[in-house]
Design an enzyme around this catalytic site. Structure first.
Site, PDB file in Angstrom:
ATOM      1  N   CYS A 182       0.897  -1.205   0.062  1.00  0.00           N
ATOM      2  CA  CYS A 182       0.049   0.065  -0.014  1.00  0.00           C
ATOM      3  C   CYS A 182       0.796   1.010  -0.240  1.00  0.00           C
ATOM      4  O   CYS A 182       2.151   1.037  -0.665  1.00  0.00           O
ATOM      5  CB  CYS A 182      -0.941  -0.137   1.240  1.00  0.00           C
ATOM      6  SG  CYS A 182      -0.179  -0.029   2.639  1.00  0.00           S
ATOM      7  N   HIS A 190      14.713 -14.508  23.009  1.00  0.00           N
ATOM      8  CA  HIS A 190      13.387 -14.816  22.547  1.00  0.00           C
ATOM      9  C   HIS A 190      13.030 -15.788  23.175  1.00  0.00           C
ATOM     10  O   HIS A 190      13.032 -17.079  23.341  1.00  0.00           O
ATOM     11  CB  HIS A 190      13.421 -15.158  20.960  1.00  0.00           C
ATOM     12  CG  HIS A 190      12.280 -14.953  20.288  1.00  0.00           C
ATOM     13  ND1 HIS A 190      11.316 -16.384  20.301  1.00  0.00           N
ATOM     14  CD2 HIS A 190      11.817 -14.321  19.391  1.00  0.00           C
ATOM     15  CE1 HIS A 190      10.361 -15.796  19.579  1.00  0.00           C
ATOM     16  NE2 HIS A 190      10.426 -14.514  18.777  1.00  0.00           N
TER      17      HIS A 190
END
Length: 628
Positions: free
Chosen positions: A29, A550
């Site tokens: 976009c 993580h």
């Protein structure tokens, strides 16, 4: 930025999303790459966000959205050049997600052209205000034709992009759209008195318009959005059916012939009248809402607009705005958006003045200019105001107040533009332009004043690294990061045994993993928290070493459930400080692997990273040695 740099960004992003083979389709976009991934679990959000040139990553509606900014088109082309399949980022999300995907795939390819001609209209409106006689000149007429033609003949543009979306023949779609426009532009049928009229003029003059004896309700197809999109959608199904039954020897011309012969009449008879009625009803409903309490409607839309941008759902409003322009020649919704956009710019500029973080100033300055002039707020939101939280809220408050003031004055835009300081003249012709300017001024004053006076928690400045880069191996700075600590109690496993390709391959860097036995996760090293999400923490040391902790695989999908972070982004932590507490039972009950990964994503001046921990371990014990 050179082409090679765009290619580098594309390469790094593709690596972060799991490689080009993990990309089902890619679209873009105005500011974002929109991926639909084969296996979303293979994408590493932290790795993509750490890519130079990437502002942030948003996961919404079944899409992996990478926010790039104004250069998204260049990165998109570079990604295609590396073998990624172009196409609509169609997702399997809910109705809203599919609607947004449909709108972005159809409108995005010509959005900047639409915005450009809207800006030209705005300039012409200013010129006529300054010199009324200019509005009657042929020069004005030619420029106005250039500005208005795209909007009047919008069905042609929509036909091309909709055909691509629905996998229909683009040239046949253009022929269908051309027939719709033809009904209002070319005289083809004799009217009363012998004059030849257009189909629309004949219908308006009381003529009886029929097709094979069936009455035709003629509507205007100039600028038509919904009728065109639905007509092309119907065309795609007609073509697929025709291709199955028409012999291959005549298929090349017979399929377009059948499609045009069927789709055009059906559109005139049913699709056009029904969809126009629906579209006009939506536009009328919005206008009525504005009529009941314009200040409330404008204030709510303006106050929430940047939140809509944040989640990428603002695209769902584009067809409504376009339909307003088609039905009445102006849009009250577009006019309400100047205040929130300029408020973000003002809050970002206040950050430039108040922050002591030089890196933040470098980001905030251009972001403020981009938002103020061009109406592109993603760099300001993701790079500045949202990171600091309070400036984002202050901008939303200012935008709501300013939008309410502008809407109370009946302000409306006479074209589709990206709201900004340059394009505000698009609101000259309808309602009170003075109240529009006052509303924008109030929005900026509130956002700027609150940010400057009430302030925000500043991001700490990173310590200089030039000295560390030249320091001998025995310097204190290097000694401080020579050893990384175990972040969580549990059993150590080699990185290559982690059931995740990105981690196991070492693509993000060397390290190790721990199968946790306890939910408390600690900082393995001292430094600044460059990123702090519920499930992942990125730390940058004073000497430039970058480390990632993580927690779990695909746990981003939990959206923070089961995690209780003890720190925030930008804060300095010391080795051994608590980062977060994890409810391991809740994580596993939800079907996620809680294995915790410790990775050195950038070793700085060190040449190698050696795991030293094995077996069952406790936090704060040596985990990795950095050598060289």
């Amino acid at each position: 930025m050179t082409t090679s740099k765009y290619a580098t960004i594309a390469e790094d992003v593709l690596r972060g999303v799991g490689g080009k083979d993990n990309v089902r389709s890619l679209a873009h976009c105005a500011t974002r790459l929109r991926f639909v991934l084969v296996d979303p679990a293979k994408a590493d959000k932290a790795a993509v966000e750490a890519t130079s040139g990437v502002i942030t990553v948003v996961e919404a509606g079944g899409q992996f959205q990478v926010v790039i900014g104004n250069t998204v088109g260049k990165v998109y082309e570079a990604a295609l050049a590396q073998g990624v399949e172009a196409g609509s980022a169609a997702s399997s999300g809910g109705l809203l997600a599919r609607t947004i995907d449909l709108v972005t795939s159809i409108f995005t390819p010509f959005l900047w052209t639409l915005a450009a001609v809207g800006l030209l209209k705005a300039f012409l409106a200013v010129a006529v205000k300054i010199s009324p006689g200019f509005g009657t000149s042929s020069t004005y007429a030619i420029w106005f034709a250039a500005a208005d033609a795209v909007f009047q003949f919008l069905p042609i543009l929509l036909a091309v992009t909709a055909a691509k979306r629905f996998k229909a023949n683009q040239f046949t779609a253009m022929a269908v759209a051309g027939a719709l426009i033809y009904s209002a532009t070319v005289a083809v049928i004799p009217g009363k008195g012998g004059a030849t009229l257009t189909l629309q003029a004949f219908d308006a003059a009381g003529g009886k318009l029929t097709f094979l004896g069936i009455p035709v309700v003629m509507v205007s197809y100039l600028s038509a959005v919904i009728p065109t999109v639905l007509a092309v959608y119907f065309q795609s199904h007609v073509e697929r059916l025709a291709e199955r039954v028409v012999p291959s020897v005549v298929r090349n011309f017979a399929v377009p012939l059948i499609a045009i012969a069927i789709v055009v009449p059906v559109t005139f008879l049913a699709i056009g009248p029904a969809s126009t009625w629906i579209g006009d009803g939506i536009a009328s409903g919005v206008d009525n809402l504005w009529g009941l309490a314009p200040w409330a409607a404008g204030g709510v839309l303006a106050g929430l607009w940047q939140v809509f941008v944040l989640f990428g759902v603002h695209w769902a409003f584009v067809p409504i705005m376009t339909q307003q322009l088609t039905a009445s020649g102006h849009s009250v919704m577009v006019a309400s958006l100047f205040a929130p956009v300029l408020a973000q710019a003002a809050a970002t500029f206040a950050v430039v003045l108040r922050t002591r973080n030089r890196d933040l100033k470098v980001v905030a300055g251009p972001a403020a200019v981009s938002a103020f002039l061009a109406g592109i707020t993603e760099p300001a939101i993701y790079g500045v105001t949202l990171r600091l939280k309070r400036p984002f809220v202050f901008a939303c408050v200012g935008g709501a107040i300013g939008g309410a003031v502008a809407a109370a004055g009946g302000s409306a835009a006479n074209g589709f533009v990206f709201p900004g300081a340059i394009t505000v003249t698009a609101t000259l012709g309808v309602g009170s332009f003075a109240l529009q300017l006052i509303g924008c001024g109030i929005a900026m004053a509130v956002a700027f004043g609150l940010t400057l006076v009430l302030g925000f928690k500043d991001l700490p400045a990173a310590a200089p690294t030039s000295g560390a880069a030249n320091a001998p191996a025995g310097d204190a700075a290097e000694d401080a990061v020579a050893t990384l600590q175990i972040p969580v109690a549990g059993k150590v496993v080699p990185l290559e045994e982690v059931p995740d390709q990105v981690f196991a391959s070492g693509a993000m860097g060397p390290g190790l993993a721990v199968v946790p036995s306890d939910g408390k996760v600690y900082a393995p090293v001292s430094g600044i928290l460059e990123s702090a999400m519920p499930h992942a923490f990125g730390i940058r040391t004073d000497s430039g070493v970058e480390v990632l902790v993580h927690i779990g695989l695909n746990t981003v999908e939990l959206r923070g459930k089961g995690f209780t972070p003890a720190v925030t982004q930008g804060r300095r932590v010391n080795a051994g400080d608590l980062l977060t507490e994890v409810d391991l039972e809740k994580v596993m009950a939800a079907g996620y692997n809680p294995i915790t990964v410790l990775i050195v994503t950038d070793p700085g001046r060190h040449t190698s990273v050696v795991p030293t921990a094995t077996g069952v371990v406790e936090p704060r014990r040596a985990a990795l040695e950095l050598i060289g």
